[in-house]
Motif scaffolding. Structure first.
Motif, PDB file in Angstrom:
ATOM      1  N   CYS A  86      14.332  24.295  11.316  1.00  0.00           N
ATOM      2  CA  CYS A  86      14.652  25.706  11.575  1.00  0.00           C
ATOM      3  C   CYS A  86      13.479  26.619  11.251  1.00  0.00           C
ATOM      4  O   CYS A  86      13.279  27.646  11.910  1.00  0.00           O
ATOM      5  CB  CYS A  86      15.857  26.140  10.744  1.00  0.00           C
ATOM      6  N   ALA A  87      12.705  26.264  10.258  1.00  0.00           N
ATOM      7  CA  ALA A  87      11.612  27.119   9.800  1.00  0.00           C
ATOM      8  C   ALA A  87      10.483  27.246  10.818  1.00  0.00           C
ATOM      9  O   ALA A  87       9.590  28.081  10.650  1.00  0.00           O
ATOM     10  CB  ALA A  87      11.065  26.596   8.475  1.00  0.00           C
ATOM     11  N   LEU A  88      10.510  26.471  11.875  1.00  0.00           N
ATOM     12  CA  LEU A  88       9.442  26.512  12.878  1.00  0.00           C
ATOM     13  C   LEU A  88       9.699  27.509  14.000  1.00  0.00           C
ATOM     14  O   LEU A  88       8.840  27.705  14.855  1.00  0.00           O
ATOM     15  CB  LEU A  88       9.251  25.112  13.470  1.00  0.00           C
ATOM     16  N   TYR A  89      10.873  28.126  14.021  1.00  0.00           N
ATOM     17  CA  TYR A  89      11.249  28.997  15.138  1.00  0.00           C
ATOM     18  C   TYR A  89      11.610  30.391  14.649  1.00  0.00           C
ATOM     19  O   TYR A  89      12.200  30.553  13.589  1.00  0.00           O
ATOM     20  CB  TYR A  89      12.424  28.390  15.908  1.00  0.00           C
ATOM     21  N   LEU A  90      11.263  31.378  15.477  1.00  0.00           N
ATOM     22  CA  LEU A  90      11.653  32.757  15.204  1.00  0.00           C
ATOM     23  C   LEU A  90      13.152  32.903  15.414  1.00  0.00           C
ATOM     24  O   LEU A  90      13.762  32.117  16.156  1.00  0.00           O
ATOM     25  CB  LEU A  90      10.907  33.709  16.138  1.00  0.00           C
ATOM     26  N   ALA A  91      13.746  33.910  14.806  1.00  0.00           N
ATOM     27  CA  ALA A  91      15.193  34.110  14.907  1.00  0.00           C
ATOM     28  C   ALA A  91      15.638  34.233  16.360  1.00  0.00           C
ATOM     29  O   ALA A  91      16.650  33.661  16.763  1.00  0.00           O
ATOM     30  CB  ALA A  91      15.608  35.342  14.114  1.00  0.00           C
ATOM     31  N   GLN A  92      14.894  34.945  17.168  1.00  0.00           N
ATOM     32  CA  GLN A  92      15.259  35.125  18.571  1.00  0.00           C
ATOM     33  C   GLN A  92      15.195  33.810  19.348  1.00  0.00           C
ATOM     34  O   GLN A  92      15.977  33.574  20.260  1.00  0.00           O
ATOM     35  CB  GLN A  92      14.343  36.160  19.224  1.00  0.00           C
ATOM     36  N   GLU A  93      14.285  32.929  18.948  1.00  0.00           N
ATOM     37  CA  GLU A  93      14.129  31.650  19.649  1.00  0.00           C
ATOM     38  C   GLU A  93      15.325  30.713  19.445  1.00  0.00           C
ATOM     39  O   GLU A  93      15.499  29.774  20.213  1.00  0.00           O
ATOM     40  CB  GLU A  93      12.834  30.973  19.205  1.00  0.00           C
ATOM     41  N   PHE A  94      16.127  30.966  18.425  1.00  0.00           N
ATOM     42  CA  PHE A  94      17.331  30.153  18.252  1.00  0.00           C
ATOM     43  C   PHE A  94      18.273  30.331  19.436  1.00  0.00           C
ATOM     44  O   PHE A  94      19.056  29.441  19.745  1.00  0.00           O
ATOM     45  CB  PHE A  94      18.043  30.497  16.941  1.00  0.00           C
ATOM     46  N   GLN A  95      18.208  31.497  20.090  1.00  0.00           N
ATOM     47  CA  GLN A  95      19.018  31.746  21.279  1.00  0.00           C
ATOM     48  C   GLN A  95      18.252  31.375  22.545  1.00  0.00           C
ATOM     49  O   GLN A  95      18.791  30.722  23.430  1.00  0.00           O
ATOM     50  CB  GLN A  95      19.429  33.227  21.348  1.00  0.00           C
ATOM     51  N   THR A  96      16.995  31.800  22.635  1.00  0.00           N
ATOM     52  CA  THR A  96      16.243  31.612  23.873  1.00  0.00           C
ATOM     53  C   THR A  96      15.701  30.191  24.040  1.00  0.00           C
ATOM     54  O   THR A  96      15.469  29.758  25.165  1.00  0.00           O
ATOM     55  CB  THR A  96      15.068  32.607  23.954  1.00  0.00           C
ATOM     56  N   LYS A  97      15.488  29.488  22.937  1.00  0.00           N
ATOM     57  CA  LYS A  97      14.937  28.125  22.994  1.00  0.00           C
ATOM     58  C   LYS A  97      15.820  27.154  22.203  1.00  0.00           C
ATOM     59  O   LYS A  97      15.329  26.289  21.481  1.00  0.00           O
ATOM     60  CB  LYS A  97      13.523  28.106  22.438  1.00  0.00           C
ATOM     61  N   ARG A  98      17.100  27.302  22.377  1.00  0.00           N
ATOM     62  CA  ARG A  98      18.067  26.507  21.613  1.00  0.00           C
ATOM     63  C   ARG A  98      17.820  25.000  21.750  1.00  0.00           C
ATOM     64  O   ARG A  98      17.891  24.251  20.782  1.00  0.00           O
ATOM     65  CB  ARG A  98      19.477  26.847  22.074  1.00  0.00           C
ATOM     66  N   SER A  99      17.526  24.538  22.952  1.00  0.00           N
ATOM     67  CA  SER A  99      17.314  23.101  23.171  1.00  0.00           C
ATOM     68  C   SER A  99      16.076  22.604  22.426  1.00  0.00           C
ATOM     69  O   SER A  99      16.057  21.471  21.936  1.00  0.00           O
ATOM     70  CB  SER A  99      17.209  22.781  24.657  1.00  0.00           C
ATOM     71  N   LEU A 100      15.041  23.450  22.326  1.00  0.00           N
ATOM     72  CA  LEU A 100      13.850  23.048  21.574  1.00  0.00           C
ATOM     73  C   LEU A 100      14.135  22.986  20.076  1.00  0.00           C
ATOM     74  O   LEU A 100      13.617  22.109  19.375  1.00  0.00           O
ATOM     75  CB  LEU A 100      12.696  24.017  21.857  1.00  0.00           C
ATOM     76  N   VAL A 101      14.936  23.925  19.585  1.00  0.00           N
ATOM     77  CA  VAL A 101      15.329  23.913  18.174  1.00  0.00           C
ATOM     78  C   VAL A 101      16.111  22.629  17.885  1.00  0.00           C
ATOM     79  O   VAL A 101      15.846  21.925  16.907  1.00  0.00           O
ATOM     80  CB  VAL A 101      16.164  25.158  17.809  1.00  0.00           C
ATOM     81  N   GLN A 102      17.053  22.299  18.760  1.00  0.00           N
ATOM     82  CA  GLN A 102      17.858  21.084  18.595  1.00  0.00           C
ATOM     83  C   GLN A 102      16.979  19.835  18.627  1.00  0.00           C
ATOM     84  O   GLN A 102      17.155  18.926  17.825  1.00  0.00           O
ATOM     85  CB  GLN A 102      18.913  21.014  19.703  1.00  0.00           C
ATOM     86  N   GLU A 103      16.014  19.813  19.530  1.00  0.00           N
ATOM     87  CA  GLU A 103      15.109  18.666  19.627  1.00  0.00           C
ATOM     88  C   GLU A 103      14.254  18.527  18.374  1.00  0.00           C
ATOM     89  O   GLU A 103      14.027  17.416  17.894  1.00  0.00           O
ATOM     90  CB  GLU A 103      14.212  18.827  20.855  1.00  0.00           C
TER      91      GLU A 103
END
Length: 134
Positions: A86-103
């Motif tokens: 989680c620490a690698l992504y900005l808060a907004q990216e949790f919505q816009t790049k959800r699949s990358l966060v999951q990966e």
């Protein structure tokens, strides 16, 4: 301690209880707060399927002796891996790049549980993301 068998005249070492390791994957679920790259507190819910590797069962049984102990340590490692992902992504990216966060969480979980627990991660689902009200 040895248990003596009077009839046979043979000594047999008595061991602890058996751990019935799963033959198919098991599912774990974690709900935790983590910090995004920009420092925003985010609550995530992650489910993942795992399976202890057959060649690691002897060592895992010796280390943990009870399934509950294995589960507790695995939970610690899983929570750490999820927070690091989680620490690698900005808060907004949790919505816009959800699949990358999951990966990324999948990759972190796989590496951590493989190296430290002799356990394979089959799949990861990022089931819920809650951002603070703005």
């Amino acid at each position: 301690r040895f248990q003596y068998l009077p009839r046979a005249g043979v000594s047999r070492r008595r061991y602890g209880q058996f751990i019935l390791w799963p033959k198919t994957y098991a599912t774990a679920s974690e709900r935790l707060e983590c910090n995004s790259k920009d420092g925003v507190r985010i609550e995530v819910k992650v489910r993942f399927q795992y399976l202890p590797r057959q060649k690691s069962l002897y060592e895992l049984t010796g280390l943990y002796q009870k399934e509950e102990a294995y589960q507790v340590v695995m939970k610690w490692h899983a929570r750490s891996a999820i927070r690091n992902g989680c620490a690698l992504y900005l808060a907004q990216e949790f919505q816009t790049k959800r699949s990358l966060v999951q990966e990324e969480i999948y990759n972190r979980l796989t590496t951590r549980l493989d190296d430290r627990m002799g356990t394979d991660v089959i799949d990861v689902q990022l089931t819920n993301i809650e951002r603070p009200a703005e």
